[in-house]
Motif scaffolding. Structure first.
Motif, PDB file in Angstrom:
ATOM      1  N   GLN A   7      -7.163  20.416  26.389  1.00 43.40           N
ATOM      2  CA  GLN A   7      -6.242  19.980  27.333  1.00 43.40           C
ATOM      3  C   GLN A   7      -7.293  18.769  28.468  1.00 43.40           C
ATOM      4  O   GLN A   7      -6.806  17.771  29.000  1.00 43.40           O
ATOM      5  N   LYS A   8      -8.356  19.534  28.628  1.00 43.35           N
ATOM      6  CA  LYS A   8      -9.364  18.493  29.534  1.00 43.35           C
ATOM      7  C   LYS A   8      -9.671  17.191  28.993  1.00 43.35           C
ATOM      8  O   LYS A   8      -9.653  16.240  29.764  1.00 43.35           O
ATOM      9  N   ALA A   9     -10.096  17.173  27.667  1.00 42.44           N
ATOM     10  CA  ALA A   9     -10.233  15.954  26.997  1.00 42.44           C
ATOM     11  C   ALA A   9      -8.813  15.054  27.160  1.00 42.44           C
ATOM     12  O   ALA A   9      -9.085  13.717  27.399  1.00 42.44           O
ATOM     13  N   VAL A  10      -7.974  15.394  26.854  1.00 39.07           N
ATOM     14  CA  VAL A  10      -6.702  14.638  26.878  1.00 39.07           C
ATOM     15  C   VAL A  10      -6.533  14.055  28.401  1.00 39.07           C
ATOM     16  O   VAL A  10      -6.344  12.877  28.362  1.00 39.07           O
ATOM     17  N   LYS A  11      -6.619  14.892  29.349  1.00 42.73           N
ATOM     18  CA  LYS A  11      -6.727  14.508  30.795  1.00 42.73           C
ATOM     19  C   LYS A  11      -8.044  13.313  31.112  1.00 42.73           C
ATOM     20  O   LYS A  11      -7.669  12.388  31.804  1.00 42.73           O
ATOM     21  N   ASP A  57       1.781  11.002  25.827  1.00 44.09           N
ATOM     22  CA  ASP A  57       2.690  11.200  24.675  1.00 44.09           C
ATOM     23  C   ASP A  57       1.806  11.821  23.668  1.00 44.09           C
ATOM     24  O   ASP A  57       1.861  11.496  22.365  1.00 44.09           O
ATOM     25  N   PHE A  58       0.690  12.829  24.029  1.00 45.20           N
ATOM     26  CA  PHE A  58       0.008  13.467  23.063  1.00 45.20           C
ATOM     27  C   PHE A  58       0.728  14.372  22.194  1.00 45.20           C
ATOM     28  O   PHE A  58       1.831  15.226  22.480  1.00 45.20           O
ATOM     29  N   LYS A  59       0.577  14.141  20.730  1.00 45.97           N
ATOM     30  CA  LYS A  59       1.219  14.790  19.644  1.00 45.97           C
ATOM     31  C   LYS A  59       0.391  15.364  18.645  1.00 45.97           C
ATOM     32  O   LYS A  59      -0.403  14.846  18.393  1.00 45.97           O
ATOM     33  N   VAL A  60       0.710  16.325  18.062  1.00 50.39           N
ATOM     34  CA  VAL A  60       0.124  17.021  16.781  1.00 50.39           C
ATOM     35  C   VAL A  60       0.825  17.263  15.808  1.00 50.39           C
ATOM     36  O   VAL A  60       2.015  17.410  15.868  1.00 50.39           O
ATOM     37  N   ASP A  61       0.576  16.763  14.618  1.00 51.61           N
ATOM     38  CA  ASP A  61       1.017  16.975  13.515  1.00 51.61           C
ATOM     39  C   ASP A  61       0.546  17.828  12.406  1.00 51.61           C
ATOM     40  O   ASP A  61      -0.557  17.262  11.915  1.00 51.61           O
ATOM     41  N   LEU A  62       0.830  18.959  11.884  1.00 52.80           N
ATOM     42  CA  LEU A  62       0.123  19.784  10.945  1.00 52.80           C
ATOM     43  C   LEU A  62       0.640  19.281   9.660  1.00 52.80           C
ATOM     44  O   LEU A  62       1.914  19.230   9.455  1.00 52.80           O
ATOM     45  N   THR A 119      -1.983  12.247  17.909  1.00 52.61           N
ATOM     46  CA  THR A 119      -1.425  10.791  17.977  1.00 52.61           C
ATOM     47  C   THR A 119      -1.146  10.684  19.719  1.00 52.61           C
ATOM     48  O   THR A 119      -0.990  11.677  20.404  1.00 52.61           O
ATOM     49  N   GLY A 120      -1.383   9.637  20.163  1.00 53.62           N
ATOM     50  CA  GLY A 120      -0.896   9.400  21.875  1.00 53.62           C
ATOM     51  C   GLY A 120      -1.076   7.824  22.072  1.00 53.62           C
ATOM     52  O   GLY A 120      -1.166   7.079  21.314  1.00 53.62           O
ATOM     53  N   GLU A 127      -2.086   1.867  24.573  1.00 54.91           N
ATOM     54  CA  GLU A 127      -2.525   1.492  23.063  1.00 54.91           C
ATOM     55  C   GLU A 127      -2.468   2.748  22.377  1.00 54.91           C
ATOM     56  O   GLU A 127      -2.733   3.862  22.647  1.00 54.91           O
ATOM     57  N   HIS A 128      -2.034   2.683  21.059  1.00 49.97           N
ATOM     58  CA  HIS A 128      -1.985   3.719  20.072  1.00 49.97           C
ATOM     59  C   HIS A 128      -3.177   4.287  19.990  1.00 49.97           C
ATOM     60  O   HIS A 128      -4.168   3.727  19.640  1.00 49.97           O
ATOM     61  N   PHE A 129      -3.110   5.721  20.015  1.00 47.36           N
ATOM     62  CA  PHE A 129      -4.266   6.519  19.680  1.00 47.36           C
ATOM     63  C   PHE A 129      -4.174   7.280  18.589  1.00 47.36           C
ATOM     64  O   PHE A 129      -2.892   7.950  18.484  1.00 47.36           O
ATOM     65  N   GLU A 130      -4.931   7.615  17.622  1.00 43.22           N
ATOM     66  CA  GLU A 130      -4.748   8.531  16.327  1.00 43.22           C
ATOM     67  C   GLU A 130      -6.191   9.069  15.951  1.00 43.22           C
ATOM     68  O   GLU A 130      -7.139   8.427  16.110  1.00 43.22           O
ATOM     69  N   GLU A 131      -6.004  10.436  15.771  1.00 47.60           N
ATOM     70  CA  GLU A 131      -7.235  11.007  15.061  1.00 47.60           C
ATOM     71  C   GLU A 131      -6.879  11.786  14.192  1.00 47.60           C
ATOM     72  O   GLU A 131      -5.922  12.706  14.237  1.00 47.60           O
ATOM     73  N   GLN A 132      -7.184  11.543  12.750  1.00 54.02           N
ATOM     74  CA  GLN A 132      -7.098  12.482  11.682  1.00 54.02           C
ATOM     75  C   GLN A 132      -8.214  13.195  11.338  1.00 54.02           C
ATOM     76  O   GLN A 132      -9.469  12.899  11.755  1.00 54.02           O
ATOM     77  N   GLY A 133      -7.800  14.531  10.972  1.00 56.12           N
ATOM     78  CA  GLY A 133      -9.087  15.261  10.460  1.00 56.12           C
ATOM     79  C   GLY A 133      -8.376  16.521   9.811  1.00 56.12           C
ATOM     80  O   GLY A 133      -7.191  16.618   9.496  1.00 56.12           O
ATOM     81  N   ALA A 134      -9.208  17.649   9.847  1.00 54.94           N
ATOM     82  CA  ALA A 134      -8.788  18.806   9.267  1.00 54.94           C
ATOM     83  C   ALA A 134      -9.535  20.043   9.801  1.00 54.94           C
ATOM     84  O   ALA A 134     -10.640  19.872  10.247  1.00 54.94           O
ATOM     85  N   PHE A 135      -8.915  21.220  10.129  1.00 55.69           N
ATOM     86  CA  PHE A 135      -9.323  22.233  10.668  1.00 55.69           C
ATOM     87  C   PHE A 135      -9.563  23.122   9.276  1.00 55.69           C
ATOM     88  O   PHE A 135      -8.767  23.488   8.450  1.00 55.69           O
ATOM     89  N   SER A 136     -10.822  23.688   9.322  1.00 55.58           N
ATOM     90  CA  SER A 136     -10.903  24.871   8.385  1.00 55.58           C
ATOM     91  C   SER A 136     -10.792  26.397   9.051  1.00 55.58           C
ATOM     92  O   SER A 136     -11.416  26.572  10.119  1.00 55.58           O
TER      93      SER A 136
END
Length: 168
Positions: free
Chosen positions: A93-97, A103-108, A130-131, A136-145
């Motif tokens: 939340q702090k990083a997003v702020k 328009d912060f969203k998460v897609d599992l 995404t957000g 400008e469009h922001f997108e970060e893809q990755g994975a949680f283990s």
């Protein structure tokens, strides 16, 4: 013609060994490993991922083991203990702020990699955040283990680590 015989012979030997290799792979898996991810484990992971997009710390307060470890790219980069998930959500939340992401969203995405027994589960959960940043469009893809364990009859997160796609 003899030049072509050796590769053909090697190919035939390889093809004939495939059934033996397939059988040995099956025997390497633990006998108690099952093929379908447990629904209660999936629910824990879905709750955590969704909470990271809505900053819902109440949703994760009881999902982490007393000795849990969470690692992510947000400072201070790791959190320990039963409140590790709460502290991690707060850092997201702090990083997003701080980055002024709207328009912060998460897609599992579909979980395809996992191993599990009756008491422990390891899985990799692909995720896309995404957000908008300055329109400008922001997108970060990755994975949680994740590693989850049964603690007092409940599936709890033992460890959780984020790896961004560009880190793979």
């Amino acid at each position: 013609m003899k030049k072509h015989l050796l590769p053909l012979l090697c190919l035939c030997m390889f093809m004939s060994s495939l059934p033996v290799m397939a059988a040995s792979v099956k025997t390497m898996l633990p006998a108690d490993t099952v093929a379908k991810l447990r629904p209660e484990v999936r629910q824990v992971v879905e709750t955590v991922i969704k909470a990271s997009g809505t900053f819902n710390i109440e949703a994760v307060t009881d999902l982490y083991a007393p000795n849990a470890v969470v690692a992510d790219e947000q400072p201070p980069f790791s959190w320990n203990g039963q409140l590790a998930g709460v502290q991690w959500i707060n850092s997201v939340q702090k990083a997003v702020k701080d980055f002024k992401i709207s328009d912060f969203k998460v897609d599992l995405q579909r979980i395809k990699t996992f191993q599990q027994t009756d008491e422990i589960v390891y899985l990799v959960a692909p995720v896309e955040y995404t957000g908008l940043v300055n329109g400008e469009h922001f997108e970060e893809q990755g994975a949680f283990s994740f590693v989850l364990r049964i603690v007092s009859g409940k599936w709890l997160i033992k460890s959780q680590a984020w790896v961004p796609r560009n880190g793979l």
